[in-house]
Scaffold this motif. Structure first.
Motif, PDB file in Angstrom:
ATOM      1  N   ARG A  32      45.106  47.956  43.773  1.00  0.00           N
ATOM      2  CA  ARG A  32      44.324  46.714  43.270  1.00  0.00           C
ATOM      3  C   ARG A  32      43.802  47.253  41.853  1.00  0.00           C
ATOM      4  NH1 ARG A  32      39.113  43.919  45.938  1.00  0.00           N
ATOM      5  NH2 ARG A  32      38.106  43.323  44.026  1.00  0.00           N
ATOM      6  N   PRO A  90      31.971  30.701  43.545  1.00  0.00           N
ATOM      7  CA  PRO A  90      33.430  31.449  43.393  1.00  0.00           C
ATOM      8  C   PRO A  90      33.366  32.662  43.785  1.00  0.00           C
ATOM      9  CG  PRO A  90      32.637  30.134  41.342  1.00  0.00           C
ATOM     10  CD  PRO A  90      31.736  30.092  42.504  1.00  0.00           C
ATOM     11  N   TYR A  91      32.360  33.462  43.539  1.00  0.00           N
ATOM     12  CA  TYR A  91      32.346  35.015  43.983  1.00  0.00           C
ATOM     13  C   TYR A  91      32.484  35.219  45.379  1.00  0.00           C
ATOM     14  CZ  TYR A  91      31.120  39.869  44.028  1.00  0.00           C
ATOM     15  OH  TYR A  91      30.943  41.156  44.057  1.00  0.00           O
ATOM     16  N   ASP A 142      39.606  36.118  31.911  1.00  0.00           N
ATOM     17  CA  ASP A 142      39.413  37.693  31.952  1.00  0.00           C
ATOM     18  C   ASP A 142      40.556  38.267  31.101  1.00  0.00           C
ATOM     19  OD1 ASP A 142      37.501  37.969  33.994  1.00  0.00           O
ATOM     20  OD2 ASP A 142      38.723  37.449  35.667  1.00  0.00           O
ATOM     21  N   GLU A 190      41.420  45.772  38.542  1.00  0.00           N
ATOM     22  CA  GLU A 190      40.544  44.708  37.914  1.00  0.00           C
ATOM     23  C   GLU A 190      40.351  44.826  36.433  1.00  0.00           C
ATOM     24  OE1 GLU A 190      36.603  44.230  39.475  1.00  0.00           O
ATOM     25  OE2 GLU A 190      37.256  43.622  41.633  1.00  0.00           O
ATOM     26  N   LEU A 192      43.924  40.403  40.728  1.00  0.00           N
ATOM     27  CA  LEU A 192      43.209  38.928  40.636  1.00  0.00           C
ATOM     28  C   LEU A 192      42.302  38.682  39.601  1.00  0.00           C
ATOM     29  CD1 LEU A 192      42.487  36.283  42.396  1.00  0.00           C
ATOM     30  CD2 LEU A 192      40.571  37.790  43.189  1.00  0.00           C
ATOM     31  N   CYS A 193      42.500  37.578  38.961  1.00  0.00           N
ATOM     32  CA  CYS A 193      41.772  37.511  37.626  1.00  0.00           C
ATOM     33  C   CYS A 193      41.796  36.063  37.128  1.00  0.00           C
ATOM     34  CB  CYS A 193      41.917  38.269  36.496  1.00  0.00           C
ATOM     35  SG  CYS A 193      43.441  38.143  35.886  1.00  0.00           S
ATOM     36  N   ARG A 194      40.899  35.673  36.246  1.00  0.00           N
ATOM     37  CA  ARG A 194      40.945  34.187  35.688  1.00  0.00           C
ATOM     38  C   ARG A 194      41.684  34.201  34.270  1.00  0.00           C
ATOM     39  NH1 ARG A 194      35.053  34.889  37.681  1.00  0.00           N
ATOM     40  NH2 ARG A 194      35.537  37.211  36.795  1.00  0.00           N
ATOM     41  N   MET A 233      36.207  34.568  46.021  1.00  0.00           N
ATOM     42  CA  MET A 233      36.981  35.959  45.615  1.00  0.00           C
ATOM     43  C   MET A 233      36.752  36.891  46.890  1.00  0.00           C
ATOM     44  SD  MET A 233      35.885  39.066  44.634  1.00  0.00           S
ATOM     45  CE  MET A 233      34.566  39.153  43.745  1.00  0.00           C
ATOM     46  N   TRP A 273      41.464  29.682  49.020  1.00  0.00           N
ATOM     47  CA  TRP A 273      40.498  30.186  48.088  1.00  0.00           C
ATOM     48  C   TRP A 273      39.035  29.305  48.180  1.00  0.00           C
ATOM     49  CZ3 TRP A 273      39.861  33.765  44.541  1.00  0.00           C
ATOM     50  CH2 TRP A 273      38.939  33.659  43.709  1.00  0.00           C
ATOM     51  N   HIS A 302      34.712  51.677  37.068  1.00  0.00           N
ATOM     52  CA  HIS A 302      34.279  50.245  37.267  1.00  0.00           C
ATOM     53  C   HIS A 302      32.719  50.445  36.877  1.00  0.00           C
ATOM     54  CE1 HIS A 302      33.164  46.369  38.463  1.00  0.00           C
ATOM     55  NE2 HIS A 302      34.279  45.735  38.929  1.00  0.00           N
ATOM     56  N   ASN A 330      45.557  34.027  40.672  1.00  0.00           N
ATOM     57  CA  ASN A 330      44.683  33.046  40.240  1.00  0.00           C
ATOM     58  C   ASN A 330      44.585  31.963  41.004  1.00  0.00           C
ATOM     59  OD1 ASN A 330      42.725  31.598  38.381  1.00  0.00           O
ATOM     60  ND2 ASN A 330      43.794  32.108  36.536  1.00  0.00           N
ATOM     61  N   TYR A 349      25.039  37.851  41.915  1.00  0.00           N
ATOM     62  CA  TYR A 349      26.027  36.683  42.421  1.00  0.00           C
ATOM     63  C   TYR A 349      25.720  36.158  43.517  1.00  0.00           C
ATOM     64  CZ  TYR A 349      29.575  39.378  39.530  1.00  0.00           C
ATOM     65  OH  TYR A 349      30.077  40.192  38.600  1.00  0.00           O
TER      66      TYR A 349
HETATM   67  N1  LIG Z   1      41.192  33.997  39.634  1.00  0.00           N
HETATM   68  C1  LIG Z   1      39.789  34.452  39.746  1.00  0.00           C
HETATM   69  N2  LIG Z   1      39.470  35.479  40.031  1.00  0.00           N
HETATM   70  C2  LIG Z   1      38.155  35.933  40.169  1.00  0.00           C
HETATM   71  C3  LIG Z   1      37.033  34.826  40.140  1.00  0.00           C
HETATM   72  N3  LIG Z   1      36.073  35.693  40.462  1.00  0.00           N
HETATM   73  C4  LIG Z   1      36.342  36.900  40.384  1.00  0.00           C
HETATM   74  N4  LIG Z   1      37.479  37.204  40.058  1.00  0.00           N
HETATM   75  C5  LIG Z   1      38.252  38.333  40.035  1.00  0.00           C
HETATM   76  O1  LIG Z   1      38.154  39.205  41.040  1.00  0.00           O
HETATM   77  C6  LIG Z   1      37.706  40.721  40.815  1.00  0.00           C
HETATM   78  C7  LIG Z   1      36.315  40.862  41.286  1.00  0.00           C
HETATM   79  O2  LIG Z   1      35.559  39.855  40.486  1.00  0.00           O
HETATM   80  P1  LIG Z   1      34.430  40.628  39.668  1.00  0.00           P
HETATM   81  O3  LIG Z   1      33.597  39.463  38.950  1.00  0.00           O
HETATM   82  O4  LIG Z   1      34.708  41.805  38.845  1.00  0.00           O
HETATM   83  O5  LIG Z   1      33.116  41.458  40.562  1.00  0.00           O
HETATM   84  P2  LIG Z   1      32.811  42.566  40.722  1.00  0.00           P
HETATM   85  O6  LIG Z   1      33.453  43.674  40.202  1.00  0.00           O
HETATM   86  O7  LIG Z   1      31.976  42.595  42.035  1.00  0.00           O
HETATM   87  O8  LIG Z   1      31.580  42.735  39.658  1.00  0.00           O
HETATM   88  P3  LIG Z   1      31.736  42.906  38.156  1.00  0.00           P
HETATM   89  O9  LIG Z   1      32.912  43.677  37.721  1.00  0.00           O
HETATM   90  O10 LIG Z   1      30.471  43.907  37.793  1.00  0.00           O
HETATM   91  O11 LIG Z   1      31.486  41.410  37.442  1.00  0.00           O
HETATM   92  C8  LIG Z   1      38.159  40.641  39.330  1.00  0.00           C
HETATM   93  O12 LIG Z   1      39.314  41.135  39.338  1.00  0.00           O
HETATM   94  C9  LIG Z   1      37.780  39.228  38.893  1.00  0.00           C
HETATM   95  O13 LIG Z   1      38.564  39.043  37.679  1.00  0.00           O
HETATM   96  C10 LIG Z   1      37.482  33.658  40.119  1.00  0.00           C
HETATM   97  O14 LIG Z   1      36.847  32.749  40.378  1.00  0.00           O
HETATM   98  N5  LIG Z   1      38.738  33.438  40.046  1.00  0.00           N
END
Ligand SMILES: Nc1nc2c(ncn2[C@@H]2O[C@H](COP(=O)(O)OP(=O)(O)OP(=O)(O)O)[C@@H](O)[C@H]2O)c(=O)[nH]1
Ligand SMILES: *[C@@H]1O[C@H](CO)[C@@H](O)[C@H](O)[C@H]1NC(C)=O
Ligand SMILES: *[C@@H]1O[C@H](CO)[C@@H](O)[C@H](O)[C@H]1NC(C)=O
Ligand SMILES: *[C@@H]1O[C@H](CO)[C@@H](O)[C@H](O)[C@H]1NC(C)=O
Ligand SMILES: [Mg+2]
Length: 384
Positions: free
Chosen positions: A199, A173-174, A86, A201, A81-83, A177, A143, A342, A113, A168
């Motif tokens: 999975r 958006p978080y 990313d 990232e 899953l990503c933007r 996700m 979503w 990570h 996405n 966050y």
């Molecule tokens: N498409 C999409 N993917 C997202 C969004 N927010 C997060 N992701 C993806 O979801 C996964 C988790 O998000 P992260 O931002 O990595 O969150 P995290 O791992 O808790 O924190 P960090 O990696 O420390 O920033 C990653 O694969 C991101 O690319 C979003 O708004 N849209």
């Protein structure tokens, strides 16, 4: 040993081998590939006709050079899953996975996405692997924050968390996700054909060669959840989660496995949550477990409480609590032999695993027995 006995043993051995290769290593054929249906110019590989990208036949011939022909792939895929933004971190992660493991197997990739992936994103990812890559868009209702969520209450929750300095805290958006990873990714149409997933990232590190097939390991050993890092959650993100879990257990004792891992989650028989969970940015797991009745009822119950938005329930504690309660404890696997980072935590294998994996991490720099690690509690499940 009498000749008859030797013949008997040989026959049993041959039947056993036959069983192993026909049933356990059951050949698996991945999704039919649009590219096979006549994309000779490879245009869809670059410009993306929704899903498929690769010429499967060329990929199979390449893989078979290094793969024993009797042993083919498990029913499995990567999930990413990503933007679009990313892109660089995504490429880094995919390249490492390909080099350390997947170039020898050719498991497909599913990238998801909530917005369409750009042509540039697809083009840059497509050069990394010969395996099929499927680019998918997430249905809006899976979503975005549901209409029935009380936005006033959700705003209050975000402001309260921001004042507590939680990462966050103010991000919708978080939360989308976390909810998507908790309850919806395994329902995506591109994941329907698959059972197991790994999975991945953006910006993670895979330190070691993976010289066997973890998906087949999962299948052959009846595992449903695999992890590399286990740690304690920030309690302020889930203040009412455990009471909700207890309410679910009271309503549905039938879903609790008799041989569960409650001792990993709680130090007092379930009264309070010790915040231990598996870090879900790495998961090798069985989607049929999430699709099953127990987890479906559980997720729907959590969803009904609104905690994904009123608080900031993470998919890591949600998955971990479910795996620990609804599966047998021996169905959860610590992949000690997979080196992974990570930020800001990493797991580095040691001893033979470290050497055989040609690991690039320092074996003395591993989170396993750090202060906030829950590996001790996980290990304790299996001692005495
Ligand atoms: N498409 C999409 N993917 C997202 C969004 N927010 C997060 N992701 C993806 O979801 C996964 C988790 O998000 P992260 O931002 O990595 O969150 P995290 O791992 O808790 O924190 P960090 O990696 O420390 O920033 C990653 O694969 C991101 O690319 C979003 O708004 N849209
Ligand atoms: C995309 O797929 C559709 C239907 O499957 C097909 O009609 C179309 O020609 C394809 N486009 C490309 C660029 O391959
Ligand atoms: C792979 O697993 C999925 C989910 O269990 C299942 O629907 C599908 O039929 C399986 N495919 C094969 C080829 O076994
Ligand atoms: C790990 O640390 C121990 C104790 O300090 C040391 O003896 C050992 O050589 C270190 N291992 C590696 C591979 O650096
Ligand atoms: Mg991350």
């Amino acid at each position: 040993m009498s000749p008859r006995r030797i013949i008997f043993l040989v026959v049993v051995f041959v039947i056993g081998l036959h069983y192993l290769f026909t049933v356990v290593f059951k050949a698996y054929t991945p999704l039919p590939n649009l590219a096979d249906l006549g994309d000779h110019l490879g245009l869809s590989k670059i410009y993306g006709n929704s899903t498929s990208t690769q010429d499967k036949s060329s990929h199979l011939s390449r893989v078979s050079d290094t793969t024993p022909s009797l042993i083919s792939r498990a029913n499995a895929t990567f999930v990413f899953l990503c933007r679009n933004s990313d892109i660089n971190g995504a490429i880094s992660s995919i390249q490492q996975m390909e080099d350390r493991f997947n170039k020898r197997h050719g498991y497909p990739w599913v990238l998801l996405n909530e917005e369409p992936f750009t042509d540039e994103f697809k083009k840059r990812v497509s050069v990394l692997t010969e395996a099929p890559i499927h680019f998918g868009q997430i249905p809006a209702e899976q979503w975005h924050q549901p209409k029935w969520i009380d936005e006033g209450k959700a705003t209050d929750g975000r402001l309260r968390m921001m004042s507590q300095g939680i990462i966050y805290a103010g991000s919708v958006p978080y939360r989308n996700m976390c909810r998507f990873n908790s309850g919806f990714f395994f329902k995506h149409e591109l994941l329907q054909p698959f059972r197991y997933y790994w999975r991945v990232e953006p910006d993670v590190k895979f330190f070691c060669d993976v010289n066997y097939d973890p998906f087949k390991f999962m299948q052959m050993n009846d595992k449903i959840y695999g992890f590399t890092i286990s740690l304690v959650e920030w309690e302020a993100t889930i203040p009412t989660l455990w009471n909700t879990v207890k309410e679910f257990i009271t309503n549905h004792p039938e879903y609790i496995s008799p041989d569960n891992a409650m001792r990993y989650l709680s130090d007092n028989g379930g009264e309070t949550y010790n915040l231990c969970h598996f870090w879900s940015n790495f998961e090798i797991s069985d989607m049929d477990f999430w699709r099953g009745e127990a987890y479906q009822k559980f997720f729907n119950f959590l969803e009904s409480k609104g905690g994904f938005y009123y608080e900031r329930w993470g998919d890591a504690p949600v998955h971990s609590i479910a795996a620990a309660l609804f599966a047998r404890k021996d169905q959860i696997h610590f992949f000690r032999d997979i080196g992974y980072r990570h930020d800001p935590f990493q797991h580095c294998p040691n001893g033979n695993d470290w050497a055989n994996g040609r690991c690039s991490c320092d074996p003395n720099d591993s989170f396993d027995y750090a202060q906030n690690s829950c590996i001790r509690k996980f290990d304790a499940l299996f001692s005495n």
